[in-house]
Every structure is written in structure tokens, then in C-alpha cells.
Design a protein around this motif. Structure first.
Motif, PDB file in Angstrom:
ATOM      1  N   PRO A 238     -72.600  15.375 -18.799  1.00 34.06           N
ATOM      2  CA  PRO A 238     -73.083  16.356 -19.790  1.00 34.06           C
ATOM      3  C   PRO A 238     -72.112  16.532 -20.944  1.00 34.06           C
ATOM      4  O   PRO A 238     -70.891  16.541 -20.764  1.00 34.06           O
ATOM      5  N   LEU A 239     -72.669  16.641 -22.155  1.00 32.79           N
ATOM      6  CA  LEU A 239     -71.893  17.041 -23.321  1.00 32.79           C
ATOM      7  C   LEU A 239     -71.874  18.564 -23.368  1.00 32.79           C
ATOM      8  O   LEU A 239     -72.921  19.206 -23.263  1.00 32.79           O
ATOM      9  N   LEU A 240     -70.702  19.132 -23.509  1.00 29.69           N
ATOM     10  CA  LEU A 240     -70.565  20.581 -23.519  1.00 29.69           C
ATOM     11  C   LEU A 240     -70.147  21.055 -24.904  1.00 29.69           C
ATOM     12  O   LEU A 240     -69.418  20.361 -25.615  1.00 29.69           O
ATOM     13  N   ARG A 241     -70.601  22.229 -25.278  1.00 32.04           N
ATOM     14  CA  ARG A 241     -70.236  22.798 -26.568  1.00 32.04           C
ATOM     15  C   ARG A 241     -69.242  23.938 -26.378  1.00 32.04           C
ATOM     16  O   ARG A 241     -69.384  24.758 -25.473  1.00 32.04           O
ATOM     17  N   ASN A 242     -68.254  23.942 -27.231  1.00 31.22           N
ATOM     18  CA  ASN A 242     -67.259  24.999 -27.214  1.00 31.22           C
ATOM     19  C   ASN A 242     -67.764  26.149 -28.086  1.00 31.22           C
ATOM     20  O   ASN A 242     -68.044  25.951 -29.265  1.00 31.22           O
ATOM     21  N   PRO A 243     -67.903  27.343 -27.526  1.00 31.27           N
ATOM     22  CA  PRO A 243     -68.424  28.469 -28.315  1.00 31.27           C
ATOM     23  C   PRO A 243     -67.512  28.857 -29.463  1.00 31.27           C
ATOM     24  O   PRO A 243     -67.951  29.539 -30.397  1.00 31.27           O
ATOM     25  N   SER A 244     -66.261  28.405 -29.421  1.00 31.71           N
ATOM     26  CA  SER A 244     -65.306  28.798 -30.454  1.00 31.71           C
ATOM     27  C   SER A 244     -65.227  27.816 -31.615  1.00 31.71           C
ATOM     28  O   SER A 244     -64.682  28.143 -32.667  1.00 31.71           O
ATOM     29  N   THR A 245     -65.732  26.587 -31.422  1.00 28.46           N
ATOM     30  CA  THR A 245     -65.646  25.587 -32.484  1.00 28.46           C
ATOM     31  C   THR A 245     -66.709  24.509 -32.301  1.00 28.46           C
ATOM     32  O   THR A 245     -67.103  24.205 -31.176  1.00 28.46           O
ATOM     33  N   ASN A 392     -80.244  14.933 -26.369  1.00 31.89           N
ATOM     34  CA  ASN A 392     -80.323  15.293 -24.948  1.00 31.89           C
ATOM     35  C   ASN A 392     -79.015  15.807 -24.380  1.00 31.89           C
ATOM     36  O   ASN A 392     -78.908  16.056 -23.174  1.00 31.89           O
ATOM     37  N   ASN A 393     -77.989  15.941 -25.228  1.00 29.79           N
ATOM     38  CA  ASN A 393     -76.700  16.523 -24.836  1.00 29.79           C
ATOM     39  C   ASN A 393     -76.043  15.816 -23.651  1.00 29.79           C
ATOM     40  O   ASN A 393     -75.731  16.435 -22.636  1.00 29.79           O
ATOM     41  N   PHE A 394     -75.843  14.516 -23.785  1.00 28.83           N
ATOM     42  CA  PHE A 394     -75.073  13.810 -22.764  1.00 28.83           C
ATOM     43  C   PHE A 394     -74.244  12.713 -23.417  1.00 28.83           C
ATOM     44  O   PHE A 394     -74.496  12.275 -24.539  1.00 28.83           O
ATOM     45  N   ILE A 395     -73.225  12.287 -22.676  1.00 25.25           N
ATOM     46  CA  ILE A 395     -72.420  11.136 -23.036  1.00 25.25           C
ATOM     47  C   ILE A 395     -72.526  10.148 -21.887  1.00 25.25           C
ATOM     48  O   ILE A 395     -72.589  10.559 -20.712  1.00 25.25           O
TER      49      ILE A 395
END
Length: 402
Positions: A238-245, A392-395
Motif C-alpha cells: 500500500p501507498l500511504l499518505r502523510n497527513p502533514s505533507t 489505486n494507491n499501491f506500489i
């Protein structure tokens, strides 16, 4: 006779035991140890600084394409036309790489709070694509850096240009060039959009892209592909998003194995904190994989425990685990594997784990410690097709797909 019978029995038991071990090993998903071809690696170190080396296109297994896909040639820095003009030995080449890597790392970490900067101004960048821009196409070398948040190039008029070997792109010489307004969706979506005379200065759009980094010491090339389909045998994380950047794309990495054994540490050491700190990113611009110091220490010790038969050597630059393999043609190296969610594992080839640092046979474990942020660098990505799918938010990692 009893002694002979007993001896035969022991031999039979030994053979059966070896067969059992072989069967067990072959049925496991990854070999616990791999053979490093020391002779071939050292021969490559001698060839890479030769002025006669030149890039050649090798795309053995290109990813499936679609009607709107785009493929560009991707080459290592050592294959650039002027790469060998100032390097005359492999030790100097290694030191220059590590110096660029340290500069790139500092730039990468500072981007959380600083404006976008050119990696080339710090002599950074280890992999490049030759890109034709405009019509007629102007050929430009562009750094492939997944640790940056935008794709961009210098254009005329350029008031504060950094030095580059190619001519600065002249948009007015292209019949297909068209300004984007500052209020266009592409410009507004940028973290730090910039305007000049009402026009947006950045971007390119794709829902996915992939690349395969060839050996940094080879004179081969591979491809950078946009909107292509990932290989079917990919390991998906899964590709994850950082809420801060929005600068980086993080990957859900859960553990590390060395020689088939899990290195024991709290999973939280690889996780992103609630404040956005920590976590793991995949960066083609960082050379050496950096692991959080607590994790690195445990991984390094596990690696050392499984390489006690190899002749140890002193440290080298940022590397603290090195070996003198000058008397060996091959070396048995414990497999380092990265674990992702759902038990999915990517095993590193031996050549992605220990690398030569001079032309005389000194090899080092290509890992280092860092702060809270862990980074999977390009040495560990060599020979794998890495696919980013933003829709699809993956690597995805696909070994041997260059």
C-alpha cells in the motif's frame, strides 16, 4: 562388518538429511543465502571507468503498454556522455557517489519545510532519462527522483538558472507549447505552484508510472514508463499518505528478514507517527537504503552473525560493515528481504546487498542508519521494476523486469 554397516547407515542418513534440506530450501519462497559473483563485480568496476563504455538499450521484459502510455529510456549516471571525464578509479567514483547521496539526503529531509530545489545544483541524481520536449523535440537529460514531488525543467526566460549541460528549453521554439493559467486544475493541485506573467511554471500528468534501475556500474539502460500496466507477478504494497505533507509517498513496510530469519523489533519503528514523523519512503534519488538507527543496528548485527566466515575489513565512509573479498571468486551472502502487509516479501539479490567500494575487493553492506524516516534507496531497487499506481494507491515491486 558392524562398523562398515554403521558407516553406511550414517552416510545414508547424511544423504537423506541433505536431500531433506535441499527440498525444504527449494520449496521456500526465497533462498536464505545467495551467491555473490565477486569476480564479475570487480571486473565491472574496472570497466565502468573505461572511456570506451557507452549506454546500450536493454529492455528484456517491457511492461504491458496501453494506448496512452509513454516510455522513455532510463540510464545510470555513469553512462552519461561526460561521466568518465573526471573519474579515473573506482574509489573516487564511490566517494563521489556517497558525497552526492549525503547531499541528496539532506535536501530530501529539508523539503518538508523548504521550497523545491534542484538536485542538480548539488551535483545530485544517479539515474537519468533522455526526454524529448516540444515539437520539434528538444532532447534533455532529466533526473529520475521519486523523492521529489513534481517533474520540472528549466525554461527560458530563466533568471536564476543552475548550470546544466543541455541548452535551457525554449518554449517559444515549440509549436505545441501552451501556457497553463495559474488557476488551472494542474497548477492549483501543486503543493507550491509558481506563476510568471499569469502562467503556471509546472507539470505533467499521469495516473501511474514505473521504472527499472539497471546496475549502477553497467553501461546498460532500461525504461521509465507512464500509464503502463504492472507485471502480473508484482509484490504489491500500500501507498500511504502523510497527513502533514504531500511531498513523499510512503510504503507500508512491516519487517525485515536476514538469512530467512525475521529481525525482531517493534513494528512501530517502521510506522508513520500520528505527527507525520517516521515511516518508510521509496526514493530513486537516494543511493543507500537508510533504516531507523534502532532497526539498522539489529539488521546489521543479524547480517554480521551470518557472515562470520567472510574476512572482515574496516569501515568505509558511511558503511560500518565491510569485507575483504579479494581472495574469493564467489561469496555466500545472507538474503535480506523487506516485508510488507499480508506477508508479502521482496528479497534482495546479493549484488543489491553488498557492493564494491574500490577496485581491490573491498565490499560493504549497502545499508546505513538514519533518524526516524527510513528510505529504500536505489541500490536496493536495482533490477526491479517499481510501479507507482496513484489511482489505486499501491506500489509494486517486480524483480527481473528491466
Amino acid at each position: 562388518m558392524k562398523t562398515m554397516a554403521l558407516l553406511k547407515s550414517c552416510i545414508t542418513c547424511l544423504i537423506l538429511s541433505l536431500l531433506s534440506i535441499t527440498c525444504s530450501s527449494s520449496s521456500s519462497p526465497h533462498k536464505h543465502f545467495q551467491i555473490l559473483d565477486v569476480s564479475a563485480s570487480l571486473e565491472q568496476t574496472r570497466q565502468i571507468i573505461s572511456p570506451n563504455s557507452s549506454p546500450t538499450i536493454t529492455n528484456h521484459q517491457p511492461p504491458p503498454s496501453s494506448s496512452n502510455s509513454l516510455s522513455l529510456t532510463l540510464i545510470p549516471r555513469s553512462s552519461l556522455p561526460s561521466a568518465t571525464t573526471t573519474i579515473n578509479n573506482y574509489t573516487a567514483l564511490t566517494l563521489s557517489r556517497l558525497a552526492r547521496d549525503q547531499a541528496h539526503l539532506q535536501s530530501l529531509l529539508s523539503r518538508l519545510e523548504s521550497p523545491v530545489k534542484s538536485g542538480l545544483s548539488q551535483d545530485s541524481g544517479e539515474y537519468f532519462a533522455r526526454v524529448g520536449i516540444g515539437r520539434p523535440a528538444a532532447q534533455l537529460y532529466m533526473t529520475i527522483d521519486t523523492g521529489s514531488d513534481i517533474t520540472w525543467l528549466q525554461c527560458r526566460p530563466c533568471l536564476y538558472c543552475y548550470p546544466q549541460s543541455d541548452p535551457v528549453f525554449n518554449p517559444r521554439a515549440s509549436s505545441t507549447y501552451k501556457d497553463l493559467t495559474c488557476l488551472s486544475p494542474q497548477c492549483v493541485s501543486l503543493r507550491a505552484s509558481t506563476c510568471l506573467a499569469g502562467g503556471c511554471l509546472y507539470q505533467i500528468k499521469a495516473t501511474s508510472f514505473s521504472y527499472c534501475l539497471v546496475d549502477r556500474d553497467s553501461n546498460s539502460s532500461s525504461t521509465l514508463d507512464f500509464n503502463s500496466t504492472r507485471p502480473a507477478d508484482s509484490v504489491v504494497a500500500p501507498l500511504l499518505r502523510n497527513p502533514s505533507t504531500d511531498v513523499y509517498r510512503y510504503v507500508g513496510m512491516t519487517g525485515i528478514r536476514v538469512g530467512g530469519e525475521a529481525v525482531k523489533f517493534p513494528a512501530s519503528l517502521l510506522e508513520m507517527g500520528s505527527d507525520g514523523s517516521g515511516g518508510v519512503i521509496v526514493d530513486s534519488g537516494t543511493t543507500v537504503t537508510r533504516l531507523r538507527r534502532e532497526v539498522y543496528g539489529l539488521v546489521r548485527d543479524a547480517f554480521r552473525n551470518k557472515t562470520k566466515e567472510l574476512p572482515a575489513a574496516g569501515g568505509y565512509s558511511l558503511f560500518d560493515t565491510c569485507y575483504d573479498l579479494s581472495s574469493l571468486s564467489e561469496a555466500r551472502i545472507p538474503t535480506v528481504a523487506f516485508e510488507f502487509g499480508g506477508g508479502k516479501t521482496v528479497a534482495l539479490p546479493a549484488r543489491n546487498t553488498v557492493i564494491p567500494v574500490d577496485g581491490g575487493g573491498k565490499f560493504c553492506l549497502a545499508l546505513a542508519g538514519s533518524g526516524k524516516l527510513s528510505i529504500i534507496g536505489n541500490v536496493q531497487q536495482q533490477g526491479m521494476r517499481v510501479t507507482y499506481d496513484f489511482a489505486n494507491n499501491f506500489i509494486a515491486f517486480s524483480p527481473n523486469k528491466c
